[in-house]
Motif scaffolding. Structure first.
Motif, PDB file in Angstrom:
ATOM      1  N   ARG A   1       0.827  -1.221   0.000  1.00 25.32           N
ATOM      2  CA  ARG A   1       0.000   0.000   0.000  1.00 25.32           C
ATOM      3  C   ARG A   1       0.854   1.261   0.000  1.00 25.32           C
ATOM      4  N   PHE A   2       0.390   2.249  -0.703  1.00 29.75           N
ATOM      5  CA  PHE A   2       1.059   3.555  -0.724  1.00 29.75           C
ATOM      6  C   PHE A   2      -0.015   4.630  -0.689  1.00 29.75           C
ATOM      7  N   SER A   3       0.435   5.866  -0.488  1.00 32.67           N
ATOM      8  CA  SER A   3      -0.503   6.975  -0.354  1.00 32.67           C
ATOM      9  C   SER A   3      -1.008   7.375  -1.746  1.00 32.67           C
ATOM     10  N   ILE A   4      -2.337   7.300  -1.940  1.00 32.02           N
ATOM     11  CA  ILE A   4      -2.841   7.476  -3.310  1.00 32.02           C
ATOM     12  C   ILE A   4      -2.890   8.945  -3.734  1.00 32.02           C
ATOM     13  N   GLN A   5      -2.821   9.857  -2.755  1.00 36.70           N
ATOM     14  CA  GLN A   5      -2.819  11.306  -3.035  1.00 36.70           C
ATOM     15  C   GLN A   5      -3.894  11.705  -4.047  1.00 36.70           C
ATOM     16  N   SER A   6      -3.510  12.350  -5.159  1.00 38.91           N
ATOM     17  CA  SER A   6      -4.540  12.925  -6.039  1.00 38.91           C
ATOM     18  C   SER A   6      -5.398  11.902  -6.774  1.00 38.91           C
ATOM     19  N   ILE A   7      -4.992  10.637  -6.750  1.00 40.84           N
ATOM     20  CA  ILE A   7      -5.861   9.620  -7.359  1.00 40.84           C
ATOM     21  C   ILE A   7      -7.208   9.633  -6.622  1.00 40.84           C
ATOM     22  N   SER A   8      -7.161  10.019  -5.332  1.00 35.49           N
ATOM     23  CA  SER A   8      -8.394  10.055  -4.518  1.00 35.49           C
ATOM     24  C   SER A   8      -9.418  11.046  -5.076  1.00 35.49           C
TER      25      SER A   8
ATOM     26  N   PHE B   1     -10.047  17.202   6.132  1.00 39.87           N
ATOM     27  CA  PHE B   1     -10.710  16.142   5.355  1.00 39.87           C
ATOM     28  C   PHE B   1      -9.922  15.850   4.075  1.00 39.87           C
ATOM     29  N   TYR B   2      -9.536  16.918   3.368  1.00 41.81           N
ATOM     30  CA  TYR B   2      -8.814  16.763   2.091  1.00 41.81           C
ATOM     31  C   TYR B   2      -7.494  15.987   2.287  1.00 41.81           C
ATOM     32  N   CYS B   3      -6.746  16.344   3.333  1.00 41.57           N
ATOM     33  CA  CYS B   3      -5.449  15.674   3.548  1.00 41.57           C
ATOM     34  C   CYS B   3      -5.651  14.205   3.929  1.00 41.57           C
ATOM     35  N   HIS B   4      -6.739  13.910   4.633  1.00 41.15           N
ATOM     36  CA  HIS B   4      -7.024  12.504   4.936  1.00 41.15           C
ATOM     37  C   HIS B   4      -7.382  11.741   3.667  1.00 41.15           C
ATOM     38  N   GLN B   5      -8.210  12.386   2.847  1.00 41.81           N
ATOM     39  CA  GLN B   5      -8.622  11.730   1.597  1.00 41.81           C
ATOM     40  C   GLN B   5      -7.386  11.373   0.749  1.00 41.81           C
ATOM     41  N   CYS B   6      -6.439  12.313   0.668  1.00 48.33           N
ATOM     42  CA  CYS B   6      -5.228  12.078  -0.129  1.00 48.33           C
ATOM     43  C   CYS B   6      -4.321  11.022   0.500  1.00 48.33           C
ATOM     44  N   SER B   7      -4.404  10.889   1.824  1.00 46.78           N
ATOM     45  CA  SER B   7      -3.468   9.987   2.521  1.00 46.78           C
ATOM     46  C   SER B   7      -3.845   8.516   2.376  1.00 46.78           C
ATOM     47  N   ILE B   8      -5.063   8.229   1.927  1.00 46.25           N
ATOM     48  CA  ILE B   8      -5.539   6.834   1.897  1.00 46.25           C
ATOM     49  C   ILE B   8      -4.479   5.920   1.296  1.00 46.25           C
ATOM     50  N   ALA B   9      -4.249   4.798   1.983  1.00 41.75           N
ATOM     51  CA  ALA B   9      -3.211   3.859   1.541  1.00 41.75           C
ATOM     52  C   ALA B   9      -3.866   2.686   0.812  1.00 41.75           C
ATOM     53  N   MET B  10      -3.496   2.517  -0.438  1.00 39.82           N
ATOM     54  CA  MET B  10      -4.033   1.417  -1.249  1.00 39.82           C
ATOM     55  C   MET B  10      -2.909   0.810  -2.076  1.00 39.82           C
ATOM     56  N   SER B  11      -3.097  -0.441  -2.473  1.00 39.59           N
ATOM     57  CA  SER B  11      -2.108  -1.097  -3.341  1.00 39.59           C
ATOM     58  C   SER B  11      -2.527  -0.920  -4.804  1.00 39.59           C
ATOM     59  N   CYS B  12      -1.620  -1.279  -5.705  1.00 39.67           N
ATOM     60  CA  CYS B  12      -1.987  -1.254  -7.138  1.00 39.67           C
ATOM     61  C   CYS B  12      -3.189  -2.168  -7.373  1.00 39.67           C
ATOM     62  N   GLU B  13      -3.207  -3.304  -6.675  1.00 36.91           N
ATOM     63  CA  GLU B  13      -4.334  -4.236  -6.855  1.00 36.91           C
ATOM     64  C   GLU B  13      -5.650  -3.573  -6.418  1.00 36.91           C
ATOM     65  N   ASP B  14      -5.637  -2.926  -5.241  1.00 34.63           N
ATOM     66  CA  ASP B  14      -6.855  -2.233  -4.754  1.00 34.63           C
ATOM     67  C   ASP B  14      -7.305  -1.190  -5.764  1.00 34.63           C
TER      68      ASP B  14
ATOM     69  N   GLY C   1       2.080  10.454  -4.683  1.00 34.73           N
ATOM     70  CA  GLY C   1       2.618   9.271  -4.005  1.00 34.73           C
ATOM     71  C   GLY C   1       3.297   8.343  -5.017  1.00 34.73           C
ATOM     72  N   GLY C   2       3.208   8.671  -6.310  1.00 35.58           N
ATOM     73  CA  GLY C   2       3.868   7.872  -7.346  1.00 35.58           C
ATOM     74  C   GLY C   2       2.948   6.880  -8.038  1.00 35.58           C
ATOM     75  N   GLY C   3       1.665   6.934  -7.702  1.00 33.24           N
ATOM     76  CA  GLY C   3       0.710   6.028  -8.359  1.00 33.24           C
ATOM     77  C   GLY C   3       0.126   6.657  -9.610  1.00 33.24           C
ATOM     78  N   ILE C   4      -0.190   5.818 -10.585  1.00 29.77           N
ATOM     79  CA  ILE C   4      -0.974   6.246 -11.752  1.00 29.77           C
ATOM     80  C   ILE C   4      -1.994   5.136 -12.022  1.00 29.77           C
ATOM     81  N   VAL C   5      -3.239   5.537 -12.233  1.00 29.27           N
ATOM     82  CA  VAL C   5      -4.267   4.569 -12.617  1.00 29.27           C
ATOM     83  C   VAL C   5      -4.799   4.980 -13.978  1.00 29.27           C
TER      84      VAL C   5
END
Ligand code: GLU
Length: 304
Positions: free
Chosen positions: A58-65, A187-200, A259-263
């Motif tokens: 899991r990593f921090s999804i940041q703006s993907i949220s 609220f916004y910073c919590h939303q961005c902090s959500i930790a998810m994996s690539c699979e999630d 956080g380095g994720g791209i979907v």
């Protein structure tokens, strides 16, 4: 399509870019992440899963949220949402404040920080416990009830979020934020902090690949017309001032996070999430962009 063979090839080919880019140091907690992490997860509409590397970490999804909050807000407000946020690409960085003054506190699109802050304000007005309700929605989309906020990342961003606080204050002065400034930032910073994996993430974004249906389920969370609009916004605004570059190189609707994720999704075909924490100067994962460019080139599955 032999996704396994193609992804194995891409994983080896793209690895050479691992050293390029920088971590998102402006959020101190994100500077502590191992820069060499690299994971990929692709899920098909038919229900197949392909995983490589650190895809279950899991990593921090940041703006993907921001795509997930749009998916929660749009069905609540319908078209009236666009009275408070526009649907145009900005050509500006994700945290820019300049255009916001010229445009009287109306953010250019929901994926800029300003746009996501307005959506946070809307969710705060709508729910007694907006944090719980947003988290439940994300868990439902991904089919994973163990997803959590990363409290350390959230606290780290709240403590240093002067620019986001400025955006909220400016929009409040134009009447486009209704709640308390600190509450919206929290609220916004919590939303961005959500930790998810690539699979999630690949599972959650199946809702956008499969016309609003949850992964491996008949339940529909979004109407087709809402998915059409969300995908259009990902295509035109998902990568800030690099949206054109992503369209040109990859050719799929997608969304990045610092956080380095791209979907990315190929409607009616697949959803894919890539994670590699080092970012280019525009805030998008170097290896993530390269991986997706190789994917659509090798499979011929860009939407264009
Ligand atoms: N939480 C980050 C910020 O507000 C999100 C930026 C991003 O992922 O692009 O700066």
């Amino acid at each position: 399509m032999d996704y396994k063979k193609i992804l194995d090839e891409i994983y080896l080919e793209a690895k050479v870019y691992k050293g390029q880019g920088e971590l998102a140091r402006y959020i101190p907690e994100l500077a502590l992440v191992d820069p060499l992490k690299y994971g990929i997860h692709l899920s098909t509409v038919a229900g197949e899963d392909y995983s490589l590397g650190d895809s279950k970490e899991r990593f921090s999804i940041q703006s993907i949220s921001k795509v997930l909050s749009l998916a929660q807000v749009l069905p609540l407000l319908g078209e009236t949402l666009w009275e408070r946020i526009d649907v145009e690409p900005s050509g500006n960085p994700f945290n820019s404040i300049v255009q916001l003054e010229y445009e009287n506190g109306i953010p250019r699109n929901p994926f800029l920080n300003a746009g996501a802050l307005v959506m946070a304000d809307i969710l705060i007005s709508r729910f007694d416990d907006p944090m719980e309700s947003f988290l439940s929605f994300v868990r439902e989309l991904s089919g994973n009830s163990t997803i959590e906020y990363d409290k350390k990342v959230a606290a780290s961003e709240i403590a240093t979020g002067y620019l986001n606080a400025s955006l909220i204050n400016m929009m409040k002065s134009y009447g486009n934020i209704l709640n308390d400034v600190d509450k919206v930032l929290e609220f916004y910073c919590h939303q961005c902090s959500i930790a998810m994996s690539c699979e999630d993430l690949a599972h959650a974004f199946m809702a956008f690949a499969d016309e609003g249906c949850l992964y491996k389920s008949d339940s529909r969370v979004l109407k087709k017309s809402q998915v059409k609009r969300i995908n259009a916004l990902m295509q035109t605004c998902g990568f800030y001032d690099e949206a054109g570059e992503f369209s040109y190189r990859v050719g799929l609707p997608g969304k990045s996070g610092v956080g380095g994720g791209i979907v990315a999704v190929h409607p009616k075909c697949y959803s894919i999430a890539v994670w590699s924490p080092k970012l280019n100067p525009k805030g998008n994962s170097v290896l993530g962009m390269k991986t997706l460019e190789l994917l659509t080139t090798k499979t011929g599955t860009s939407i264009f």
